[in-house]
Design a protein around this motif. Structure first.
Motif, PDB file in Angstrom:
ATOM      1  N   ARG A 168       0.835  -1.208   0.000  1.00 37.02           N
ATOM      2  CA  ARG A 168       0.000   0.000   0.000  1.00 37.02           C
ATOM      3  C   ARG A 168       0.865   1.252   0.000  1.00 37.02           C
ATOM      4  O   ARG A 168       0.746   2.112   0.871  1.00 37.02           O
ATOM      5  CB  ARG A 168      -0.935  -0.026   1.213  1.00 37.02           C
ATOM      6  CG  ARG A 168      -2.028   1.023   1.200  1.00 37.02           C
ATOM      7  CD  ARG A 168      -3.145   0.667   2.142  1.00 37.02           C
ATOM      8  NE  ARG A 168      -3.903  -0.441   1.616  1.00 37.02           N
ATOM      9  CZ  ARG A 168      -4.863  -0.327   0.696  1.00 37.02           C
ATOM     10  NH1 ARG A 168      -5.160   0.844   0.194  1.00 37.02           N
ATOM     11  NH2 ARG A 168      -5.524  -1.386   0.295  1.00 37.02           N
ATOM     12  N   VAL A 169       1.727   1.408  -0.976  1.00 37.82           N
ATOM     13  CA  VAL A 169       2.532   2.622  -1.051  1.00 37.82           C
ATOM     14  C   VAL A 169       1.636   3.775  -1.497  1.00 37.82           C
ATOM     15  O   VAL A 169       0.819   3.630  -2.402  1.00 37.82           O
ATOM     16  CB  VAL A 169       3.727   2.444  -2.013  1.00 37.82           C
ATOM     17  CG1 VAL A 169       3.286   2.193  -3.436  1.00 37.82           C
ATOM     18  CG2 VAL A 169       4.666   3.639  -1.935  1.00 37.82           C
TER      19      VAL A 169
ATOM     20  N   ARG B 258       0.282  -3.093  -8.027  1.00 37.53           N
ATOM     21  CA  ARG B 258      -0.625  -2.578  -6.999  1.00 37.53           C
ATOM     22  C   ARG B 258      -0.586  -1.055  -6.840  1.00 37.53           C
ATOM     23  O   ARG B 258      -1.606  -0.443  -6.496  1.00 37.53           O
ATOM     24  CB  ARG B 258      -0.324  -3.247  -5.647  1.00 37.53           C
ATOM     25  CG  ARG B 258      -0.779  -4.696  -5.571  1.00 37.53           C
ATOM     26  CD  ARG B 258      -0.434  -5.310  -4.227  1.00 37.53           C
ATOM     27  NE  ARG B 258      -1.083  -4.640  -3.122  1.00 37.53           N
ATOM     28  CZ  ARG B 258      -2.294  -4.942  -2.663  1.00 37.53           C
ATOM     29  NH1 ARG B 258      -3.001  -5.889  -3.244  1.00 37.53           N
ATOM     30  NH2 ARG B 258      -2.804  -4.298  -1.635  1.00 37.53           N
ATOM     31  N   PRO B 259       0.552  -0.381  -7.067  1.00 35.42           N
ATOM     32  CA  PRO B 259       0.548   1.088  -6.958  1.00 35.42           C
ATOM     33  C   PRO B 259      -0.470   1.767  -7.852  1.00 35.42           C
ATOM     34  O   PRO B 259      -0.847   2.914  -7.590  1.00 35.42           O
ATOM     35  CB  PRO B 259       1.989   1.459  -7.357  1.00 35.42           C
ATOM     36  CG  PRO B 259       2.802   0.276  -6.964  1.00 35.42           C
ATOM     37  CD  PRO B 259       1.928  -0.903  -7.271  1.00 35.42           C
ATOM     38  N   LYS B 260      -0.915   1.106  -8.878  1.00 33.69           N
ATOM     39  CA  LYS B 260      -1.953   1.672  -9.748  1.00 33.69           C
ATOM     40  C   LYS B 260      -3.178   2.079  -8.937  1.00 33.69           C
ATOM     41  O   LYS B 260      -3.824   3.098  -9.223  1.00 33.69           O
ATOM     42  CB  LYS B 260      -2.349   0.629 -10.799  1.00 33.69           C
ATOM     43  CG  LYS B 260      -3.523   1.030 -11.666  1.00 33.69           C
ATOM     44  CD  LYS B 260      -3.849  -0.038 -12.685  1.00 33.69           C
ATOM     45  CE  LYS B 260      -4.385  -1.292 -12.003  1.00 33.69           C
ATOM     46  NZ  LYS B 260      -4.840  -2.301 -12.997  1.00 33.69           N
TER      47      LYS B 260
ATOM     48  N   ASN C 204       0.146  10.152  -4.272  1.00 29.54           N
ATOM     49  CA  ASN C 204       0.952  11.352  -4.508  1.00 29.54           C
ATOM     50  C   ASN C 204       2.216  10.970  -5.269  1.00 29.54           C
ATOM     51  O   ASN C 204       3.003  10.149  -4.793  1.00 29.54           O
ATOM     52  CB  ASN C 204       1.305  11.986  -3.152  1.00 29.54           C
ATOM     53  CG  ASN C 204       1.895  13.374  -3.287  1.00 29.54           C
ATOM     54  OD1 ASN C 204       2.555  13.685  -4.272  1.00 29.54           O
ATOM     55  ND2 ASN C 204       1.683  14.207  -2.287  1.00 29.54           N
ATOM     56  N   LEU C 205       2.407  11.575  -6.431  1.00 33.62           N
ATOM     57  CA  LEU C 205       3.583  11.298  -7.253  1.00 33.62           C
ATOM     58  C   LEU C 205       4.239  12.609  -7.652  1.00 33.62           C
ATOM     59  O   LEU C 205       3.568  13.535  -8.095  1.00 33.62           O
ATOM     60  CB  LEU C 205       3.180  10.521  -8.508  1.00 33.62           C
ATOM     61  CG  LEU C 205       4.291  10.236  -9.532  1.00 33.62           C
ATOM     62  CD1 LEU C 205       5.352   9.310  -8.941  1.00 33.62           C
ATOM     63  CD2 LEU C 205       3.705   9.630 -10.803  1.00 33.62           C
TER      64      LEU C 205
ATOM     65  N   VAL D 122      -4.856   5.196 -11.338  1.00 38.00           N
ATOM     66  CA  VAL D 122      -6.196   5.729 -11.047  1.00 38.00           C
ATOM     67  C   VAL D 122      -6.365   6.189  -9.603  1.00 38.00           C
ATOM     68  O   VAL D 122      -7.308   6.914  -9.294  1.00 38.00           O
ATOM     69  CB  VAL D 122      -7.273   4.674 -11.387  1.00 38.00           C
ATOM     70  CG1 VAL D 122      -7.278   4.391 -12.883  1.00 38.00           C
ATOM     71  CG2 VAL D 122      -7.040   3.381 -10.601  1.00 38.00           C
ATOM     72  N   GLY D 123      -5.460   5.785  -8.719  1.00 37.13           N
ATOM     73  CA  GLY D 123      -5.570   6.205  -7.326  1.00 37.13           C
ATOM     74  C   GLY D 123      -4.972   7.565  -7.035  1.00 37.13           C
ATOM     75  O   GLY D 123      -5.120   8.099  -5.931  1.00 37.13           O
TER      76      GLY D 123
END
Length: 260
Positions: free
Chosen positions: A155-156, A179-181, A186-187, A207-208
């Motif tokens: 869950r990064v 999973r980061p998708k 925040n990127l 999408v998150g």
């Protein structure tokens, strides 16, 4: 008198041998292995990709994807990694100590299991339940091959990848296919000489995201189109990609002072 078949065969073989001799004569000599190394400009990147950024599948199976990713990040020179238990890791010595405690079960795991984490626990039953939450890998040597470590993070939520010279579109693909998708919120990517307009294809799949900030990406040819496409694909995210004004550490502070 017609020449015999044997004479023709001998003549053909002689011609072929002559051609082979000419070919080998003009073939360049094999370079010594030292001459096949990358140029001085690409040497650091080559070294980073061949050493610290090699994906070790056995290590991931042994300690779990989150601790393996933590180990990779710190060996590449990441500034800080914050774990789900609140621990902030800023050095290799602190990382080694944390790994020892986590694998011994001395670190308290999260009390609740978030939606979607159950499948992750079933996939990695032997891995400790602590996980990577926030990453500041600014000015580190992370490269495209190493981004495979991000793919199965539990869950990064935050990735700060400023002043990283060795990753590009292929690294972002690993985020979009893992999973980061879903979990990344925040990127931030500033001053990356390898990202291109093609990165839109992968970024639009995160999408998150709720915040995405980009700055000084010299190989993004059409900044307005890049920005417009991401805002359309990620309507819930605040996407910023300002024009180039300041380059270097602390450019946010310089911009604020300029506006005062």
């Amino acid at each position: 008198m017609l020449p015999s078949r044997g004479h023709c065969l001998l003549q053909a073989c002689g011609s072929r041998a002559s051609l082979l001799q000419v070919a080998f004569k003009h073939q360049p000599a094999k370079k010594h292995w030292t001459e096949r190394l990358p140029t001085r400009i690409g040497l650091r990147r080559w070294f980073a990709e061949k050493t610290a950024n090699r994906y070790n599948e056995e290590r991931v199976k042994s300690i779990g994807p989150d601790l393996a990713c933590l180990e990779w990040l710190m060996h590449c020179g990441a500034s800080e990694v914050r774990m789900s238990c609140g621990t902030s890791i800023k050095s290799i010595s602190a990382m080694n100590k944390y790994l020892k405690q986590a694998l011994a079960g001395e670190i308290e795991p999260p009390a609740k299991i978030a939606p979607g984490d159950l499948a992750h626990e079933e996939a990695w039953p032997n891995a400790p339940r602590v996980y990577v939450l926030q990453v500041d890998a600014s000015d580190s040597a992370i490269a495209n091959p190493g981004f495979a470590y991000f793919r199965n993070l539990r869950r990064v939520e935050v990735l700060k990848l400023n002043f990283c010279d060795y990753f590009g579109d292929d690294g972002l693909r690993e985020l979009a296919m893992g999973r980061p998708k879903e979990t990344l919120r925040n990127l931030e990517i500033v001053l990356n000489p390898n990202m291109t307009d093609g990165a839109i294809f992968w970024l639009s799949r995160l999408v998150g995201l709720r915040r995405a900030h980009f700055y000084f990406l010299p190989y993004v040819a059409n900044r307005p189109a890049f920005l417009r496409h991401l805002r359309t694909a990620l309507p819930k995210a605040q996407v910023t990609f300002p024009e180039i004004e300041f380059v270097g550490y602390g450019y946010d502070e310089a911009r604020r002072q300029n506006q005062m």
